[in-house]
Design a protein around this motif. Structure first.
Motif, PDB file in Angstrom:
ATOM      1  N   SER A   4     -79.420  -1.592  -1.752  1.00 64.84           N
ATOM      2  CA  SER A   4     -79.778  -2.443  -0.616  1.00 64.84           C
ATOM      3  C   SER A   4     -79.054  -3.784  -0.695  1.00 64.84           C
ATOM      4  O   SER A   4     -78.645  -4.332   0.325  1.00 64.84           O
ATOM      5  CB  SER A   4     -81.288  -2.653  -0.546  1.00 64.84           C
ATOM      6  OG  SER A   4     -81.737  -3.384  -1.663  1.00 64.84           O
ATOM      7  N   GLN A   5     -78.878  -4.312  -1.910  1.00 64.24           N
ATOM      8  CA  GLN A   5     -78.121  -5.553  -2.064  1.00 64.24           C
ATOM      9  C   GLN A   5     -76.664  -5.345  -1.689  1.00 64.24           C
ATOM     10  O   GLN A   5     -76.051  -6.207  -1.064  1.00 64.24           O
ATOM     11  CB  GLN A   5     -78.226  -6.068  -3.490  1.00 64.24           C
ATOM     12  CG  GLN A   5     -79.582  -6.624  -3.851  1.00 64.24           C
ATOM     13  CD  GLN A   5     -79.683  -6.999  -5.313  1.00 64.24           C
ATOM     14  OE1 GLN A   5     -78.793  -6.718  -6.103  1.00 64.24           O
ATOM     15  NE2 GLN A   5     -80.791  -7.625  -5.678  1.00 64.24           N
ATOM     16  N   MET A   6     -76.119  -4.188  -2.051  1.00 70.56           N
ATOM     17  CA  MET A   6     -74.730  -3.894  -1.721  1.00 70.56           C
ATOM     18  C   MET A   6     -74.552  -3.797  -0.200  1.00 70.56           C
ATOM     19  O   MET A   6     -73.589  -4.326   0.355  1.00 70.56           O
ATOM     20  CB  MET A   6     -74.299  -2.588  -2.390  1.00 70.56           C
ATOM     21  CG  MET A   6     -72.852  -2.233  -2.157  1.00 70.56           C
ATOM     22  SD  MET A   6     -72.339  -0.731  -2.994  1.00 70.56           S
ATOM     23  CE  MET A   6     -73.336   0.493  -2.176  1.00 70.56           C
ATOM     24  N   VAL A   7     -75.491  -3.149   0.467  1.00 65.86           N
ATOM     25  CA  VAL A   7     -75.413  -3.022   1.920  1.00 65.86           C
ATOM     26  C   VAL A   7     -75.554  -4.391   2.577  1.00 65.86           C
ATOM     27  O   VAL A   7     -74.803  -4.734   3.494  1.00 65.86           O
ATOM     28  CB  VAL A   7     -76.485  -2.034   2.435  1.00 65.86           C
ATOM     29  CG1 VAL A   7     -76.594  -2.073   3.944  1.00 65.86           C
ATOM     30  CG2 VAL A   7     -76.172  -0.627   1.963  1.00 65.86           C
ATOM     31  N   SER A   8     -76.508  -5.181   2.091  1.00 66.80           N
ATOM     32  CA  SER A   8     -76.701  -6.528   2.652  1.00 66.80           C
ATOM     33  C   SER A   8     -75.470  -7.389   2.445  1.00 66.80           C
ATOM     34  O   SER A   8     -75.066  -8.141   3.343  1.00 66.80           O
ATOM     35  CB  SER A   8     -77.906  -7.196   2.003  1.00 66.80           C
ATOM     36  OG  SER A   8     -79.074  -6.494   2.316  1.00 66.80           O
ATOM     37  N   LYS A   9     -74.860  -7.282   1.276  1.00 69.71           N
ATOM     38  CA  LYS A   9     -73.653  -8.057   0.992  1.00 69.71           C
ATOM     39  C   LYS A   9     -72.513  -7.633   1.923  1.00 69.71           C
ATOM     40  O   LYS A   9     -71.796  -8.476   2.464  1.00 69.71           O
ATOM     41  CB  LYS A   9     -73.242  -7.865  -0.462  1.00 69.71           C
ATOM     42  CG  LYS A   9     -72.028  -8.644  -0.865  1.00 69.71           C
ATOM     43  CD  LYS A   9     -71.666  -8.396  -2.318  1.00 69.71           C
ATOM     44  CE  LYS A   9     -70.373  -9.092  -2.670  1.00 69.71           C
ATOM     45  NZ  LYS A   9     -69.940  -8.775  -4.036  1.00 69.71           N
ATOM     46  N   GLY A  10     -72.367  -6.327   2.137  1.00 65.58           N
ATOM     47  CA  GLY A  10     -71.326  -5.837   3.035  1.00 65.58           C
ATOM     48  C   GLY A  10     -71.540  -6.303   4.464  1.00 65.58           C
ATOM     49  O   GLY A  10     -70.591  -6.718   5.143  1.00 65.58           O
TER      50      GLY A  10
ATOM     51  N   SER B 122     -62.782  -4.195   9.785  1.00 65.62           N
ATOM     52  CA  SER B 122     -63.994  -4.185   8.964  1.00 65.62           C
ATOM     53  C   SER B 122     -65.206  -3.805   9.806  1.00 65.62           C
ATOM     54  O   SER B 122     -66.091  -3.091   9.333  1.00 65.62           O
ATOM     55  CB  SER B 122     -64.201  -5.534   8.281  1.00 65.62           C
ATOM     56  OG  SER B 122     -64.422  -6.542   9.214  1.00 65.62           O
ATOM     57  N   PHE B 123     -65.246  -4.236  11.055  1.00 70.57           N
ATOM     58  CA  PHE B 123     -66.357  -3.849  11.928  1.00 70.57           C
ATOM     59  C   PHE B 123     -66.304  -2.354  12.242  1.00 70.57           C
ATOM     60  O   PHE B 123     -67.345  -1.687  12.253  1.00 70.57           O
ATOM     61  CB  PHE B 123     -66.330  -4.668  13.221  1.00 70.57           C
ATOM     62  CG  PHE B 123     -67.503  -4.391  14.115  1.00 70.57           C
ATOM     63  CD1 PHE B 123     -68.758  -4.863  13.787  1.00 70.57           C
ATOM     64  CD2 PHE B 123     -67.339  -3.664  15.279  1.00 70.57           C
ATOM     65  CE1 PHE B 123     -69.839  -4.607  14.604  1.00 70.57           C
ATOM     66  CE2 PHE B 123     -68.414  -3.403  16.102  1.00 70.57           C
ATOM     67  CZ  PHE B 123     -69.674  -3.875  15.767  1.00 70.57           C
ATOM     68  N   GLN B 124     -65.120  -1.827  12.485  1.00 68.17           N
ATOM     69  CA  GLN B 124     -64.993  -0.394  12.731  1.00 68.17           C
ATOM     70  C   GLN B 124     -65.410   0.415  11.513  1.00 68.17           C
ATOM     71  O   GLN B 124     -66.071   1.453  11.646  1.00 68.17           O
ATOM     72  CB  GLN B 124     -63.558  -0.038  13.120  1.00 68.17           C
ATOM     73  CG  GLN B 124     -63.210  -0.413  14.531  1.00 68.17           C
ATOM     74  CD  GLN B 124     -61.795   0.017  14.892  1.00 68.17           C
ATOM     75  OE1 GLN B 124     -61.005   0.411  14.037  1.00 68.17           O
ATOM     76  NE2 GLN B 124     -61.476  -0.073  16.172  1.00 68.17           N
ATOM     77  N   LEU B 125     -65.047  -0.048  10.325  1.00 66.39           N
ATOM     78  CA  LEU B 125     -65.468   0.629   9.104  1.00 66.39           C
ATOM     79  C   LEU B 125     -66.985   0.607   8.976  1.00 66.39           C
ATOM     80  O   LEU B 125     -67.602   1.626   8.642  1.00 66.39           O
ATOM     81  CB  LEU B 125     -64.824  -0.027   7.883  1.00 66.39           C
ATOM     82  CG  LEU B 125     -65.272   0.523   6.532  1.00 66.39           C
ATOM     83  CD1 LEU B 125     -64.835   1.973   6.363  1.00 66.39           C
ATOM     84  CD2 LEU B 125     -64.732  -0.338   5.412  1.00 66.39           C
ATOM     85  N   LEU B 126     -67.586  -0.532   9.255  1.00 70.77           N
ATOM     86  CA  LEU B 126     -69.042  -0.646   9.205  1.00 70.77           C
ATOM     87  C   LEU B 126     -69.697   0.342  10.170  1.00 70.77           C
ATOM     88  O   LEU B 126     -70.673   1.017   9.810  1.00 70.77           O
ATOM     89  CB  LEU B 126     -69.461  -2.072   9.548  1.00 70.77           C
ATOM     90  CG  LEU B 126     -70.954  -2.322   9.682  1.00 70.77           C
ATOM     91  CD1 LEU B 126     -71.618  -2.288   8.307  1.00 70.77           C
ATOM     92  CD2 LEU B 126     -71.209  -3.643  10.368  1.00 70.77           C
TER      93      LEU B 126
END
Length: 100
Positions: free
Chosen positions: A32-38, A77-81
């Motif tokens: 969850s921290q990794m997702v929030s950081k991304g 980066s938005f497309q990757l997200l």
């Protein structure tokens, strides 16, 4: 085989079952921290790009090429997200379709 690898095997055999569930909770918190950081990084790129575009509209830009590179990086980066989000949703839907 080194002594360090033997010591790590000995430590694994003495793991408490309660400790194993605590390790799983830490892994979930890490995810969850990794997702929030991304998400934060993508948001920061989009906000900086918005500022660059406002400066471009005013005519206060020194390097047009750098603005366009930043814009393209933010877009990618938005497309990757969005692709990651779509894949996660597809995986969730597949899991929910499974019969138990």
């Amino acid at each position: 085989m080194s002594l360090e690898s033997i010591a790590s095997i000995a430590n694994v055999s003495m793991v408490d079952p309660a400790f194993g569930s605590m390790a799983a909770a830490q892994q979930q918190a890490g995810f969850s921290q990794m997702v929030s950081k991304g998400l934060g990084e993508v948001n920061q790129k989009l906000l900086s790009t918005q500022t660059d575009l406002q400066q471009l509209a005013v005519g206060d830009v020194q390097n047009l090429h750098q603005v366009m590179i930043n814009l393209e990086e933010a877009r990618m980066s938005f497309q990757l997200l969005m692709q990651v989000r779509n894949r996660v949703l597809e995986a969730y839907q597949d899991v929910m379709k499974m019969s138990v």
